[in-house]
Design an enzyme around this catalytic site. Structure first.
Site, PDB file in Angstrom:
ATOM      1  N   SER A 183      30.638  42.269  36.975  1.00  0.00           N
ATOM      2  CA  SER A 183      31.379  41.523  37.980  1.00  0.00           C
ATOM      3  C   SER A 183      32.074  42.498  38.919  1.00  0.00           C
ATOM      4  O   SER A 183      32.370  43.629  38.543  1.00  0.00           O
ATOM      5  CB  SER A 183      32.422  40.621  37.322  1.00  0.00           C
ATOM      6  OG  SER A 183      33.593  41.366  36.980  1.00  0.00           O
ATOM      7  N   ASP A 184      32.358  42.057  40.140  1.00  0.00           N
ATOM      8  CA  ASP A 184      33.276  42.815  40.975  1.00  0.00           C
ATOM      9  C   ASP A 184      34.681  42.577  40.440  1.00  0.00           C
ATOM     10  O   ASP A 184      34.904  41.764  39.539  1.00  0.00           O
ATOM     11  CB  ASP A 184      33.142  42.401  42.441  1.00  0.00           C
ATOM     12  CG  ASP A 184      33.535  43.525  43.398  1.00  0.00           C
ATOM     13  OD1 ASP A 184      34.321  44.404  43.001  1.00  0.00           O
ATOM     14  OD2 ASP A 184      33.065  43.512  44.552  1.00  0.00           O
ATOM     15  N   TRP A 185      35.651  43.293  40.996  1.00  0.00           N
ATOM     16  CA  TRP A 185      37.030  43.284  40.497  1.00  0.00           C
ATOM     17  C   TRP A 185      37.560  41.846  40.370  1.00  0.00           C
ATOM     18  O   TRP A 185      37.668  41.126  41.368  1.00  0.00           O
ATOM     19  CB  TRP A 185      37.904  44.098  41.443  1.00  0.00           C
ATOM     20  CG  TRP A 185      39.336  44.258  41.006  1.00  0.00           C
ATOM     21  CD1 TRP A 185      40.301  43.296  41.011  1.00  0.00           C
ATOM     22  CD2 TRP A 185      39.957  45.442  40.511  1.00  0.00           C
ATOM     23  NE1 TRP A 185      41.488  43.806  40.560  1.00  0.00           N
ATOM     24  CE2 TRP A 185      41.302  45.135  40.245  1.00  0.00           C
ATOM     25  CE3 TRP A 185      39.511  46.742  40.283  1.00  0.00           C
ATOM     26  CZ2 TRP A 185      42.215  46.076  39.752  1.00  0.00           C
ATOM     27  CZ3 TRP A 185      40.415  47.679  39.802  1.00  0.00           C
ATOM     28  CH2 TRP A 185      41.752  47.345  39.536  1.00  0.00           C
ATOM     29  N   ALA A 186      37.854  41.428  39.150  1.00  0.00           N
ATOM     30  CA  ALA A 186      38.478  40.134  38.843  1.00  0.00           C
ATOM     31  C   ALA A 186      37.622  38.941  39.245  1.00  0.00           C
ATOM     32  O   ALA A 186      38.122  37.808  39.280  1.00  0.00           O
ATOM     33  CB  ALA A 186      39.858  40.028  39.492  1.00  0.00           C
ATOM     34  N   ALA A 187      36.336  39.143  39.515  1.00  0.00           N
ATOM     35  CA  ALA A 187      35.518  38.057  40.067  1.00  0.00           C
ATOM     36  C   ALA A 187      35.272  36.939  39.066  1.00  0.00           C
ATOM     37  O   ALA A 187      35.052  35.793  39.467  1.00  0.00           O
ATOM     38  CB  ALA A 187      34.190  38.615  40.575  1.00  0.00           C
TER      39      ALA A 187
END
Length: 730
Positions: free
Chosen positions: A266-270
């Site tokens: 995932s991207d950051w906190a996605a």
């Protein structure tokens, strides 16, 4: 290590330990990794325990050989099974040696140098302890308001695909296990992150399945075909579902259709952001949907850690899904050789020798030279060493020329514009003034003192060189802007200095195509330097003084006005096309106040000499499947200086199952021409190059008429015609 040994690791893990392998934390969690205690602030905010930190699978943003060795050794001493950490970081356009931003690299049209820049970035990152880079970003972009356009190589799917391949080759090499000077690449952001509405970061993307496949997916697929080890999810929605929880996109297309079995992160906190997106009620549902979609690693939220064990034990998730995600993470660690050598390439002594060395910096300078695009030149450039220069503007002495993804680079060590000029002419021929601020505010931000200083400097000079642009944080992530002109204070500076009636050269530093009104009419020459990296000042001076030839060509169109956006070269014709803007016919597809066409088109760029193109020649009027149609054009250097010309080949399918663009780039050649010399440039067109996605999403070509066009850019082309015919008996 054989797969059965990885299975042994998997079988030895508790369910909680498996889930911890799927968590990625930032380096701050490991600051006290060598002591008994862990810092409690970040752990408390994520709701994780010290035991989780001991079992976590990967870390983000940690670098430096000595620090990585310390953290890895401390982690191995506390991890029950001795499973090493994966160290990942955003090495986007260089580690310590900073290259031009990717959009600028795209303008080089040079795959060799693009690959070499990634090779050097990998070498510096690997010796500093990093295993994975979150690059390349291959998102196709048509809207310069989006700040992350600076990470893309432009608006064309073919060219983006070629750069995607080059970057992956550079980062990964041919043998990740044994070549410890390489890092695993992670292509991002899957998918269509660059198509956000209004050019606003993190915003909704609403594309048809046809448009997604025809334009936005090819560059990701190219990176994966080159062997890219990882994929990162995007923040946006795709067909109404946030990408990180999009099973149809991630599992059905990426994994099943394309056969990708690498790590999906995932991207950051996605994953947690599935909640505000509105496709998950809470973290529990977010974790469930992300895992079902095939996401292996959760970056910097703890939905997996907090809820996957419960979901498995309650029977709502099959533990086999957790196992397959963990196995993919373990396989990447195995491929990187971490089980045999957990410290891999991290080496403090070698780090001091390699990182930011002269050889690397020389390549950065070469690529900076190739990336700058000369947009205008009314016989002012190249400069002469005998001329008195007034170097004026907020970028004249600024080190802010690296770009927003240069976290290991140093502005203090960057070669500034003033440094470049001082290497060319004596101090008696150079006067320098700041002129105004870089701020994106009002004309009043040019103080009376600044203007007086600029006026004094300009009055002593024969030529004014203006160093203008955006601060690096005006583009990049979360750097979307609705006004893409230069800040007003800089436009006012140009206007006032123009009254002196002296030749003016504008050098622009920016991370996106700009609306250049207020610059292009006033300056006698304009050099688009982008954010050229750590050697930028030296490269710019070489170009301005003619010690290097400008060869950069745009890979993204420059708009006449932000109201045109998105404006791109490979657009459709419409049922009521504007055939002649001079006829003033009303009921056609047009603006009443600005032209349809961009200010500067895709592929555009000037040199210090004129190149003439003869008429196009085709080897046949028909293209037969299994054969190639030869396209030839003779180009001649009609000037007195050598030139490297980028000869471009476009095709138009006159009639298709779906509407086809007016032009599509199919190939290009970079040709070196000494003064007065001619060369015949040849392209070979084949049937596979004419394939496209039909209305039913099938991918094939149709028999019928085609135009083939060659020229120095997408606007100024000569045309030939041919027909693609069916195979005999079919």
């Amino acid at each position: 290590m054989m797969e059965q040994q990885l299975n042994s690791y998997l079988q030895s893990m508790t369910l909680e330990e498996k889930v911890d392998q799927l968590l990625q934390l930032v380096g701050a969690f490991f600051e006290d990794a060598g002591t008994e205690g862990q810092i409690t602030g970040p752990m408390a905010s994520l709701g994780i325990t010290e035991e989780t930190v001991h079992n976590v699978g990967s870390v983000l943003g940690l670098a430096g050989a000595k620090e990585v060795i310390r953290v890895q050794q401390a982690h191995l001493s506390k991890n029950r099974l001795g499973i090493p950490l994966l160290i990942m970081a955003d090495i986007v356009h260089g580690f310590k040696t900073i290259f031009p931003i990717p959009l600028a690299i795209g303008c080089s049209w040079d795959m060799r140098l693009a690959e070499e820049s990634a090779t050097i970035a990998a070498r510096e990152a690997a010796v500093s302890g990093i295993h994975v880079t979150f690059a390349p970003m291959v998102d196709l972009v048509r809207d310069p308001r989006w700040g992350r356009v600076m990470e893309s190589t432009g608006e064309d799917p073919y060219l983006n695909s070629e750069f995607a391949r080059a970057f992956v080759r550079g980062y990964q090499g041919k043998d990740l296990t044994n070549d410890t000077d390489r890092v695993a690449a992670c292509v991002k952001h899957f998918a269509a992150y660059g198509a956000g509405e209004g050019g606003r970061d993190y915003n909704t993307v609403d594309l048809s399945a046809w448009q997604l496949r025809e334009y936005y997916l090819p560059s990701y697929k190219a990176a994966l075909d080159e062997g890219c080890e990882m994929v990162m999810t995007s923040f946006n929605t795709v067909e109404g579902v946030a990408a990180t929880g999009n099973k149809r996109l991630m599992r059905d297309l990426l994994r099943d259709e394309w056969g990708f079995d690498g790590v999906l992160i995932s991207d950051w906190a996605a994953i947690k952001e599935l909640i505000p997106h509105g496709i998950a009620e809470d973290e529990r549902e977010a974790a469930q949907k992300a895992l079902l979609a095939g996401v292996d690693i959760e970056m910097m939220t703890s939905c997996y850690n907090g809820h996957l064990p419960e979901l498995v034990r309650s029977g709502q998730l099959d533990e086999a899904l957790v196992d397959e995600a963990v196995m993919r993470v373990l396989k990447l660690k195995q491929k990187l050789g971490l089980f045999d050598n957990p410290l891999r390439g991290a080496d403090p002594e070698r780090e001091r020798e390699i990182v930011f060395c002269d050889a690397h910096r020389a390549v950065a300078k070469e690529l900076a030279i190739k990336s700058c695009v000369l947009l205008k030149n009314d016989s002012v450039l190249p400069l002469k060493r005998s001329q008195h220069i007034a170097l004026i503007g907020p970028f004249a002495q600024s080190g802010d020329i690296l770009g927003s993804w240069s976290w290991s680079g140093s502005q203090d060590e960057a070669i500034r514009v003033i440094d470049g000029f001082q290497s060319k002419i004596s101090s008696s021929l150079l006067t320098v003034a700041t002129g105004c601020s870089i701020e994106d505010v009002t004309a009043e931000d040019m103080t009376a003192e600044q203007y007086a200083e600029a006026l004094q400097a300009a009055s002593q000079a024969e030529i004014i060189v203006l160093a203008l642009g955006e601060r690096s944080d005006m583009s990049g992530e979360a750097g979307s802007r609705s006004n893409i002109r230069l800040p007003q204070a800089q436009l006012e500076l140009i206007k006032r200095l123009k009254t002196l009636n002296k030749p003016m050269v504008a050098v622009l530093f920016n991370g996106r195509p700009l609306d250049l009104h207020g610059v292009i009419e006033e300056a006698d020459a304009v050099l688009e330097a982008w954010f050229p990296g750590g050697e930028g000042g030296a490269a710019i001076a070489d170009l301005l003084y003619g010690d290097a030839e400008p060869t950069g060509r745009l890979t993204m169109s420059f708009p006449q006005s932000v109201g045109q956006v998105p404006v791109y070269y490979n657009h459709f014709n419409t049922g009521r096309p504007q055939l002649d803007p001079n006829t003033k016919e009303r009921y056609v597809s047009q603006y009443l106040d600005v032209p349809n066409e961009p200010l500067f088109p895709f592929g555009y760029g000037l040199s210090y000499t004129e190149v003439a193109y003869d008429s196009i020649q085709l080897s046949s009027e028909t293209l037969v499947p299994g054969q190639a149609l030869t396209v030839k054009v003779r180009v001649t250097n009609a000037g007195a200086r050598p030139v490297e010309e980028t000869v471009q080949c476009y095709v138009r399918d006159i009639s298709g199952d779906t509407v086809r663009p007016l032009k599509e780039l199919k190939d290009f050649r970079k040709v070196l021409l000494p003064p007065g010399e001619s060369r015949e440039v040849e392209f070979a067109l084949t049937k596979p190059q004419l394939r496209y996605h039909h209305a039913d999403l099938s991918f094939s070509s149709d028999s019928g008429e085609f135009a083939v066009l060659t020229g120095p850019n997408s606007r100024d082309t000569t045309e030939g015609r041919f027909r693609l015919v069916k195979e005999t008996g079919k």
